[in-house]
Motif scaffolding. Structure first.
Motif, PDB file in Angstrom:
ATOM      1  N   PRO A 297       0.896  -1.286   0.177  1.00 51.14           N
ATOM      2  CA  PRO A 297       0.153   0.109   0.076  1.00 51.14           C
ATOM      3  C   PRO A 297       0.723   1.425  -0.149  1.00 51.14           C
ATOM      4  N   GLU A 298       2.235   1.107   0.385  1.00 50.10           N
ATOM      5  CA  GLU A 298       2.903   2.408   0.225  1.00 50.10           C
ATOM      6  C   GLU A 298       3.515   2.685  -0.980  1.00 50.10           C
ATOM      7  N   HIS A 299       2.795   1.895  -2.198  1.00 47.65           N
ATOM      8  CA  HIS A 299       3.463   2.253  -3.571  1.00 47.65           C
ATOM      9  C   HIS A 299       4.875   1.593  -3.588  1.00 47.65           C
ATOM     10  N   GLU A 300       5.541   0.734  -2.989  1.00 44.74           N
ATOM     11  CA  GLU A 300       6.881   0.406  -2.996  1.00 44.74           C
ATOM     12  C   GLU A 300       6.537  -1.161  -3.764  1.00 44.74           C
ATOM     13  N   GLU A 301       7.624  -1.418  -4.310  1.00 40.57           N
ATOM     14  CA  GLU A 301       7.587  -2.653  -5.501  1.00 40.57           C
ATOM     15  C   GLU A 301       8.809  -3.304  -5.519  1.00 40.57           C
ATOM     16  N   ALA A 302       8.762  -4.552  -5.774  1.00 40.80           N
ATOM     17  CA  ALA A 302      10.004  -5.569  -6.018  1.00 40.80           C
ATOM     18  C   ALA A 302       9.950  -6.347  -7.166  1.00 40.80           C
ATOM     19  N   GLU A 303      10.904  -6.630  -7.674  1.00 39.55           N
ATOM     20  CA  GLU A 303      10.937  -7.419  -8.788  1.00 39.55           C
ATOM     21  C   GLU A 303      12.036  -8.469  -9.053  1.00 39.55           C
ATOM     22  N   GLU A 304      11.860  -9.815  -9.109  1.00 41.28           N
ATOM     23  CA  GLU A 304      13.095 -10.479  -9.418  1.00 41.28           C
ATOM     24  C   GLU A 304      13.022 -11.356 -10.670  1.00 41.28           C
ATOM     25  N   GLU A 305      14.065 -11.733 -11.027  1.00 44.15           N
ATOM     26  CA  GLU A 305      14.115 -12.505 -12.290  1.00 44.15           C
ATOM     27  C   GLU A 305      14.657 -13.789 -12.065  1.00 44.15           C
ATOM     28  N   VAL A 306      14.235 -15.075 -12.074  1.00 48.25           N
ATOM     29  CA  VAL A 306      14.843 -16.490 -11.884  1.00 48.25           C
ATOM     30  C   VAL A 306      14.855 -17.204 -13.284  1.00 48.25           C
ATOM     31  N   GLU A 307      15.889 -17.542 -13.711  1.00 42.70           N
ATOM     32  CA  GLU A 307      16.135 -18.627 -14.844  1.00 42.70           C
ATOM     33  C   GLU A 307      15.480 -20.070 -14.492  1.00 42.70           C
ATOM     34  N   VAL A 308      14.795 -20.460 -15.246  1.00 44.73           N
ATOM     35  CA  VAL A 308      13.990 -21.796 -14.952  1.00 44.73           C
ATOM     36  C   VAL A 308      14.068 -22.421 -16.263  1.00 44.73           C
ATOM     37  N   SER A 309      13.606 -24.047 -16.232  1.00 43.39           N
ATOM     38  CA  SER A 309      13.361 -24.437 -17.281  1.00 43.39           C
ATOM     39  C   SER A 309      11.798 -24.560 -17.553  1.00 43.39           C
ATOM     40  N   TYR A 310      11.411 -23.806 -18.643  1.00 45.26           N
ATOM     41  CA  TYR A 310      10.147 -23.878 -18.781  1.00 45.26           C
ATOM     42  C   TYR A 310       9.944 -23.216 -20.470  1.00 45.26           C
ATOM     43  N   SER A 311       9.100 -24.060 -21.090  1.00 46.69           N
ATOM     44  CA  SER A 311       8.882 -23.747 -22.480  1.00 46.69           C
ATOM     45  C   SER A 311       7.137 -23.630 -22.919  1.00 46.69           C
ATOM     46  N   GLY A 312       6.442 -23.449 -22.038  1.00 52.87           N
ATOM     47  CA  GLY A 312       4.907 -23.413 -22.463  1.00 52.87           C
ATOM     48  C   GLY A 312       4.752 -21.953 -22.805  1.00 52.87           C
ATOM     49  N   ALA A 313       3.331 -21.666 -22.753  1.00 43.42           N
ATOM     50  CA  ALA A 313       2.756 -20.373 -23.145  1.00 43.42           C
ATOM     51  C   ALA A 313       2.959 -19.505 -21.988  1.00 43.42           C
ATOM     52  N   SER A 314       3.025 -18.070 -22.137  1.00 41.25           N
ATOM     53  CA  SER A 314       2.918 -17.144 -21.166  1.00 41.25           C
ATOM     54  C   SER A 314       2.185 -17.243 -20.164  1.00 41.25           C
ATOM     55  N   MET A 315       2.436 -17.027 -18.778  1.00 45.51           N
ATOM     56  CA  MET A 315       1.197 -17.215 -17.913  1.00 45.51           C
ATOM     57  C   MET A 315       1.364 -16.439 -16.806  1.00 45.51           C
ATOM     58  N   GLU A 316       0.428 -15.847 -15.760  1.00 46.99           N
ATOM     59  CA  GLU A 316       0.573 -15.054 -14.815  1.00 46.99           C
ATOM     60  C   GLU A 316      -0.459 -15.740 -13.756  1.00 46.99           C
ATOM     61  N   ILE A 317       0.390 -15.652 -12.520  1.00 48.42           N
ATOM     62  CA  ILE A 317      -0.535 -16.328 -11.442  1.00 48.42           C
ATOM     63  C   ILE A 317      -0.155 -15.483  -9.882  1.00 48.42           C
ATOM     64  N   GLY A 318      -1.026 -15.610  -9.103  1.00 46.22           N
ATOM     65  CA  GLY A 318      -0.671 -14.987  -7.948  1.00 46.22           C
ATOM     66  C   GLY A 318      -0.566 -16.285  -6.571  1.00 46.22           C
ATOM     67  N   PHE A 319       0.303 -15.975  -5.774  1.00 47.58           N
ATOM     68  CA  PHE A 319       0.268 -16.830  -4.536  1.00 47.58           C
ATOM     69  C   PHE A 319       0.585 -16.137  -3.175  1.00 47.58           C
ATOM     70  N   ASN A 320       0.364 -16.693  -2.165  1.00 49.36           N
ATOM     71  CA  ASN A 320       0.643 -16.103  -0.925  1.00 49.36           C
ATOM     72  C   ASN A 320       2.167 -16.400  -0.892  1.00 49.36           C
ATOM     73  N   VAL A 321       3.169 -15.628  -0.730  1.00 51.56           N
ATOM     74  CA  VAL A 321       4.453 -15.851  -0.544  1.00 51.56           C
ATOM     75  C   VAL A 321       5.057 -16.466   0.165  1.00 51.56           C
ATOM     76  N   ASN A 322       4.373 -16.400   1.539  1.00 57.51           N
ATOM     77  CA  ASN A 322       4.893 -17.164   2.695  1.00 57.51           C
ATOM     78  C   ASN A 322       4.640 -18.848   2.466  1.00 57.51           C
ATOM     79  N   TYR A 323       3.410 -19.210   1.658  1.00 54.94           N
ATOM     80  CA  TYR A 323       3.083 -20.375   1.418  1.00 54.94           C
ATOM     81  C   TYR A 323       4.384 -21.115   0.921  1.00 54.94           C
ATOM     82  N   LEU A 324       4.570 -20.475  -0.578  1.00 52.32           N
ATOM     83  CA  LEU A 324       5.709 -21.049  -1.325  1.00 52.32           C
ATOM     84  C   LEU A 324       6.904 -21.275  -0.592  1.00 52.32           C
TER      85      LEU A 324
END
Length: 366
Positions: A297-324
């Motif tokens: 809510p303070e309009h602060e943002e974070a972004e990370e890029e992680v190299e993975v093995s994936y060759s499917g279609a682009s996709m966007e999904i949200g999760f609770n970060v603590n659960y992961l």
């Protein structure tokens, strides 16, 4: 009652039992240990009416007897004594005198007859496995147990036993942790029991990573586990656990393979700027790349890029970060797989070369 015992021996017995004693009690006697001296053994019992822990210590028994003493006071006294000291406990009237060297402590007592010991509910089904195996089953799943949920059967962990395998399953309604061990259990039939949260945490603390065998006795509304000089007895939760097999998603066509530690560290960094209440993280999948994004809510943002093995279609999904992060923290493998179907379906997380433990996480809208 009068005994002499080494401080380390006594402290070990008290330490194994103290976890069941609550700081706030409905009955005064529940704040006490039950001490019973017979032959060359001191038995220490603690209970909260739902669970009972029994510890044993070898002592020089000068006079048999039984009484109850304030648990935390005796524990703190013993812990504060010098390493290797000799301790004597003597019951005199309604007091217990504790002596060690030049130290003396007088503790009040309550009658042993007032102590509500849990009896054993007769014969039950015995399940045998190694301590390390049971400890791993619990540690890989217990973090997903609910806390004070109105669905009381979620405030514990399911033990699902057949003659050929044993499973541990926990869920809080938003995520599910599943771990399976395939081996002969000694069980004569299939059985499911739900053990309360507090009992699971205590049992996990008492177990060690050895190949010593442990026997879990499951009987009517009760489970008993004997570990060396400690016995844990707990009531089971009377309720119907959800059909967990239906919850575990299959055939997720979008499969991501990532380095576990790299992914965990990236999630931990993005979590710093996530919404403190909802803890959401957005996962954006592209070929060979996973982007992690959080904001607050303070309009602060974070972004990370992680190299993975994936060759499917682009996709966007949200999760609770603590659960992961919780699921990744209990895994051991270097590589993990995340299987997804679409943005509205649960994700399935597991080790790349081992599907014996699985973690289901529901998506969230961000």
């Amino acid at each position: 009652m009068k005994i002499q015992v080494g401080r380390n021996e006594l402290l070990g017995a008290l330490q194994s039992v103290i976890g069941v004693v609550e700081r706030r009690q409905t009955l005064p006697v529940l704040a006490n240990f039950l001490l019973e001296a017979s032959e060359d053994t001191l038995t220490v019992v603690g209970t909260d009416l739902e669970m009972e822990l029994v510890g044993r210590a070898r002592v020089q028994n000068l006079a048999p007897g039984r009484t109850t003493v304030p648990a935390r006071k005796l524990f703190d006294i013993c812990r504060g004594l010098p390493e290797g000291a000799e301790v004597s406990l003597e019951l005199s009237g309604d007091k217990v005198l504790v002596k060690s060297g030049k130290s003396r402590f007088t503790l009040s007592t309550l009658k042993a007859d007032e102590f509500p010991a849990m009896g054993l509910n007769g014969a039950g089904m015995a399940v045998k496995l190694k301590r390390a195996e049971l400890k791993q089953l619990l540690e890989r799943t217990q973090f997903a147990m609910a806390q004070q949920d109105v669905r009381y059967y979620l405030n514990g962990l399911l033990i699902d036993v057949t003659p050929a395998r044993i499973r541990a399953v926990a869920t809080d309604g938003h995520r599910l942790a599943f771990s399976e061990l395939k081996r002969e259990t000694g069980a004569s039939e299939s059985l499911q029991v739900i053990l309360p949260r507090k009992s699971i945490l205590e049992l996990s603390r008492l177990l060690d990573n050895t190949d010593e065998e442990v026997v879990v006795l499951l009987s009517a509304g009760q489970a008993v586990v004997d570990i060396d000089t400690v016995r844990l007895t707990t009531k089971t939760i009377d309720g119907r656990f959800p059909d967990y097999e239906r919850v575990i998603p299959e055939n997720g066509d979008k499969k991501v393979t990532a380095d576990r530690e790299t992914l965990r560290r990236a999630l931990a960094r993005t979590a710093i700027l996530s919404n403190e209440k909802f803890r959401g993280v957005r996962l954006l999948l592209e070929e060979g790349l996973l982007k992690l994004q959080t904001h607050n809510p303070e309009h602060e943002e974070a972004e990370e890029e992680v190299e993975v093995s994936y060759s499917g279609a682009s996709m966007e999904i949200g999760f609770n970060v603590n659960y992961l992060m919780d699921a990744l923290a209990v895994m051991n493998a270097a590589q993990v797989n995340l299987e997804l179907k679409n943005a509205e379906s649960s994700g399935l997380l597991h080790e790349t070369d081992d599907r014996s433990s699985k973690y289901v996480i529901m998506p969230m809208r961000l």
